[in-house]
Design a protein around this motif. Structure first.
Motif, PDB file in Angstrom:
ATOM      1  N   THR A 157      48.848   2.927  52.760  1.00 47.70           N
ATOM      2  CA  THR A 157      50.111   3.553  52.368  1.00 47.70           C
ATOM      3  C   THR A 157      51.037   3.883  53.529  1.00 47.70           C
ATOM      4  N   ASP A 158      50.546   3.773  54.749  1.00 48.92           N
ATOM      5  CA  ASP A 158      51.395   4.057  55.905  1.00 48.92           C
ATOM      6  C   ASP A 158      50.942   3.206  57.091  1.00 48.92           C
ATOM      7  N   LEU A 159      51.689   3.305  58.169  1.00 49.91           N
ATOM      8  CA  LEU A 159      51.412   2.480  59.341  1.00 49.91           C
ATOM      9  C   LEU A 159      50.029   2.774  59.921  1.00 49.91           C
ATOM     10  N   ALA A 160      49.592   4.026  59.855  1.00 52.06           N
ATOM     11  CA  ALA A 160      48.275   4.382  60.387  1.00 52.06           C
ATOM     12  C   ALA A 160      47.162   3.589  59.714  1.00 52.06           C
ATOM     13  N   GLY A 161      47.371   3.222  58.446  1.00 46.64           N
ATOM     14  CA  GLY A 161      46.365   2.466  57.709  1.00 46.64           C
ATOM     15  C   GLY A 161      46.172   1.047  58.212  1.00 46.64           C
ATOM     16  N   LEU A 162      47.103   0.584  59.043  1.00 52.20           N
ATOM     17  CA  LEU A 162      46.999  -0.779  59.583  1.00 52.20           C
ATOM     18  C   LEU A 162      46.287  -0.819  60.942  1.00 52.20           C
ATOM     19  N   LYS A 163      45.879   0.343  61.450  1.00 56.18           N
ATOM     20  CA  LYS A 163      45.182   0.340  62.736  1.00 56.18           C
ATOM     21  C   LYS A 163      43.878  -0.438  62.615  1.00 56.18           C
ATOM     22  N   GLY A 164      43.674  -1.362  63.569  1.00 55.02           N
ATOM     23  CA  GLY A 164      42.481  -2.195  63.555  1.00 55.02           C
ATOM     24  C   GLY A 164      42.549  -3.349  62.578  1.00 55.02           C
ATOM     25  N   LYS A 165      43.738  -3.590  62.003  1.00 56.18           N
ATOM     26  CA  LYS A 165      43.905  -4.665  61.028  1.00 56.18           C
ATOM     27  C   LYS A 165      44.641  -5.856  61.649  1.00 56.18           C
ATOM     28  N   ARG A 166      44.728  -6.926  60.872  1.00 54.31           N
ATOM     29  CA  ARG A 166      45.431  -8.140  61.311  1.00 54.31           C
ATOM     30  C   ARG A 166      46.915  -8.007  60.959  1.00 54.31           C
ATOM     31  N   PHE A 189      52.106   6.051  67.917  1.00 55.67           N
ATOM     32  CA  PHE A 189      50.708   6.125  68.324  1.00 55.67           C
ATOM     33  C   PHE A 189      50.493   5.990  69.831  1.00 55.67           C
ATOM     34  N   ASN A 190      51.598   5.771  70.580  1.00 55.27           N
ATOM     35  CA  ASN A 190      51.513   5.581  72.027  1.00 55.27           C
ATOM     36  C   ASN A 190      50.534   4.470  72.376  1.00 55.27           C
ATOM     37  N   MET A 191      50.590   3.404  71.603  1.00 56.60           N
ATOM     38  CA  MET A 191      49.732   2.238  71.819  1.00 56.60           C
ATOM     39  C   MET A 191      50.571   0.974  71.729  1.00 56.60           C
ATOM     40  N   THR A 192      50.155  -0.062  72.443  1.00 57.97           N
ATOM     41  CA  THR A 192      50.795  -1.353  72.281  1.00 57.97           C
ATOM     42  C   THR A 192      50.302  -1.994  70.989  1.00 57.97           C
ATOM     43  N   ALA A 193      51.074  -2.923  70.477  1.00 53.47           N
ATOM     44  CA  ALA A 193      50.659  -3.613  69.257  1.00 53.47           C
ATOM     45  C   ALA A 193      49.334  -4.339  69.456  1.00 53.47           C
ATOM     46  N   LYS A 194      49.138  -4.873  70.663  1.00 55.12           N
ATOM     47  CA  LYS A 194      47.896  -5.601  70.955  1.00 55.12           C
ATOM     48  C   LYS A 194      46.684  -4.696  70.824  1.00 55.12           C
ATOM     49  N   PHE A 196      46.725  -1.713  69.113  1.00 58.22           N
ATOM     50  CA  PHE A 196      46.719  -1.040  67.817  1.00 58.22           C
ATOM     51  C   PHE A 196      46.120  -1.925  66.723  1.00 58.22           C
ATOM     52  N   PHE A 197      46.522  -3.196  66.709  1.00 56.21           N
ATOM     53  CA  PHE A 197      46.020  -4.122  65.695  1.00 56.21           C
ATOM     54  C   PHE A 197      44.812  -4.892  66.239  1.00 56.21           C
ATOM     55  N   SER A 198      43.951  -5.342  65.347  1.00 55.25           N
ATOM     56  CA  SER A 198      42.801  -6.131  65.797  1.00 55.25           C
ATOM     57  C   SER A 198      43.199  -7.545  66.155  1.00 55.25           C
ATOM     58  N   GLN A 199      44.262  -8.033  65.525  1.00 58.48           N
ATOM     59  CA  GLN A 199      44.750  -9.387  65.780  1.00 58.48           C
ATOM     60  C   GLN A 199      46.232  -9.436  65.454  1.00 58.48           C
ATOM     61  N   THR A 200      47.018 -10.088  66.294  1.00 56.61           N
ATOM     62  CA  THR A 200      48.440 -10.277  66.010  1.00 56.61           C
ATOM     63  C   THR A 200      48.787 -11.755  66.117  1.00 56.61           C
ATOM     64  N   ILE A 201      49.681 -12.187  65.250  1.00 55.92           N
ATOM     65  CA  ILE A 201      50.164 -13.562  65.291  1.00 55.92           C
ATOM     66  C   ILE A 201      51.681 -13.554  65.184  1.00 55.92           C
ATOM     67  N   TYR A 202      52.310 -14.623  65.649  1.00 60.20           N
ATOM     68  CA  TYR A 202      53.726 -14.858  65.415  1.00 60.20           C
ATOM     69  C   TYR A 202      53.822 -15.996  64.409  1.00 60.20           C
ATOM     70  N   ALA A 203      54.318 -15.670  63.228  1.00 62.67           N
ATOM     71  CA  ALA A 203      54.293 -16.622  62.125  1.00 62.67           C
ATOM     72  C   ALA A 203      55.353 -17.705  62.247  1.00 62.67           C
ATOM     73  N   VAL A 218      46.853 -12.072  56.805  1.00 62.30           N
ATOM     74  CA  VAL A 218      46.951 -10.839  57.586  1.00 62.30           C
ATOM     75  C   VAL A 218      47.004  -9.650  56.629  1.00 62.30           C
ATOM     76  N   ASP A 219      46.854  -8.452  57.186  1.00 59.73           N
ATOM     77  CA  ASP A 219      46.864  -7.224  56.386  1.00 59.73           C
ATOM     78  C   ASP A 219      48.218  -6.533  56.380  1.00 59.73           C
ATOM     79  N   GLY A 220      49.055  -6.886  57.348  1.00 56.86           N
ATOM     80  CA  GLY A 220      50.387  -6.315  57.435  1.00 56.86           C
ATOM     81  C   GLY A 220      51.329  -7.306  58.078  1.00 56.86           C
ATOM     82  N   ALA A 221      52.635  -7.122  57.854  1.00 57.42           N
ATOM     83  CA  ALA A 221      53.608  -8.058  58.419  1.00 57.42           C
ATOM     84  C   ALA A 221      54.954  -7.373  58.579  1.00 57.42           C
ATOM     85  N   ALA A 222      55.772  -7.922  59.491  1.00 59.50           N
ATOM     86  CA  ALA A 222      57.093  -7.360  59.775  1.00 59.50           C
ATOM     87  C   ALA A 222      58.182  -8.362  59.420  1.00 59.50           C
TER      88      ALA A 222
END
Length: 289
Positions: A157-166, A189-194, A196-203, A218-222
């Motif tokens: 339900t919020d950005l915190a829920g995506l921590k450790g997600k793809r 969160f004072n963290m980089t996306a790298k 914060f997330f377990s995996q990041t991709i550029y679609a 993935v579990d979240g997207a921008a």
């Protein structure tokens, strides 16, 4: 398209572009062949350089691949045709393979006018390749926002829920699909996306990032917030229920409107003509649409 005449807004850079070019070598020609070629070159008459804006050298109008290429190109062709009719110059629309390729096209002289994002404009300007002309407004507003979405059935339900997600960003050069969402993570969160997330991709585009989310890659997207369909229209066209199967869990601060820029080394009178044609077109019903 509403175009506002205002100074470009400064944007803090949080990412760099690495553009590499590879060239291959060829074997040396036989001596006789080289001599023949040299003689021909010395005796032949050089071909005159085609005039910018002519049929042989149209002005290249480039659009970043923010959504499905054919959709962007269709709009680009409409704008190019209107500018050609207004100025008597030949314009040709194209959609390079990436945001970085669009910037590199301006720097190499292969792109003359471009519809960029705020971040890609700053990058092009920092390379000495682009001059600002005008800024787009969306639905009468000089700014827009980006969003982060998750799957509706995920329980997130919020950005915190995506921590450790793809997670899927759109493109490294995207303001709403990369830079501002990363800033959102950093500020909260004072963290980089790298980290914060377990995996990041550029679609490769806003619509592709949302499609990756819809398909469960993935579990979240921008992406940017589409004022008509919420999720970028190209993704909705392919998956009509994508706005219902996903949900917005965070949004960015206001982002300056997308700038239209011209290649820095174009003649001043040509820049003036192009800028005025854009302003005039924006006032028409077609330009507003």
């Amino acid at each position: 398209m509403r175009i506002a005449l205002r100074a470009p807004v400064g944007i803090a850079l949080v990412a760099g572009l690495i553009i590499a070019a590879c060239t291959g070598g060829t074997a040396n020609p036989p001596a006789a062949t080289a001599a023949t070629a040299a003689t021909a070159a010395a005796t032949s008459t050089p071909k005159p350089t085609a005039r910018l804006g002519s049929f042989d050298r149209p002005l290249i109008l480039a659009f970043v691949p923010s959504q499905e290429t054919q959709k962007v190109l269709k709009s680009g062709d409409t704008i190019a045709s209107a500018l050609s009719q207004a100025t008597g110059l030949k314009f040709k629309a194209q959609v390079p393979a990436s945001y970085a390729a669009t910037i590199e096209g301006m720097c190499s002289g292969k792109v003359d006018v471009a519809f960029l994002t705020p971040l890609s404009y700053v990058l092009a300007r920092s390379k000495g390749c682009a001059d600002y002309m005008t800024t787009s407004g969306r639905f009468g507003a000089p700014t827009y926002r980006g969003q982060i979405r998750g799957r509706a059935d995920s329980g997130i339900t919020d950005l915190a829920g995506l921590k450790g997600k793809r997670f899927a960003f759109s493109d490294p050069g995207s303001t709403s699909g990369s830079m501002y969402p990363q800033l959102l993570v950093k500020k909260q969160f004072n963290m980089t996306a790298k980290d914060f997330f377990s995996q990041t991709i550029y679609a490769g585009g806003h619509d592709l990032a949302m499609i990756a989310l819809y398909r469960g890659t993935v579990d979240g997207a921008a992406s940017f917030i589409d004022g008509r369909t919420d999720v970028p229209g190209s993704a909705v066209k392919l998956y009509p229920d994508i706005a219902q199967k996903t949900k917005r869990i965070a949004e960015t601060e206001d982002i300056p409107g997308d700038p239209q820029v011209v290649r820095r080394d174009l003649p001043a009178d040509l820049k003036k003509t192009i800028k005025q044609a854009l302003i005039d077109y924006a006032k028409t019903d077609a330009g507003k649409a």
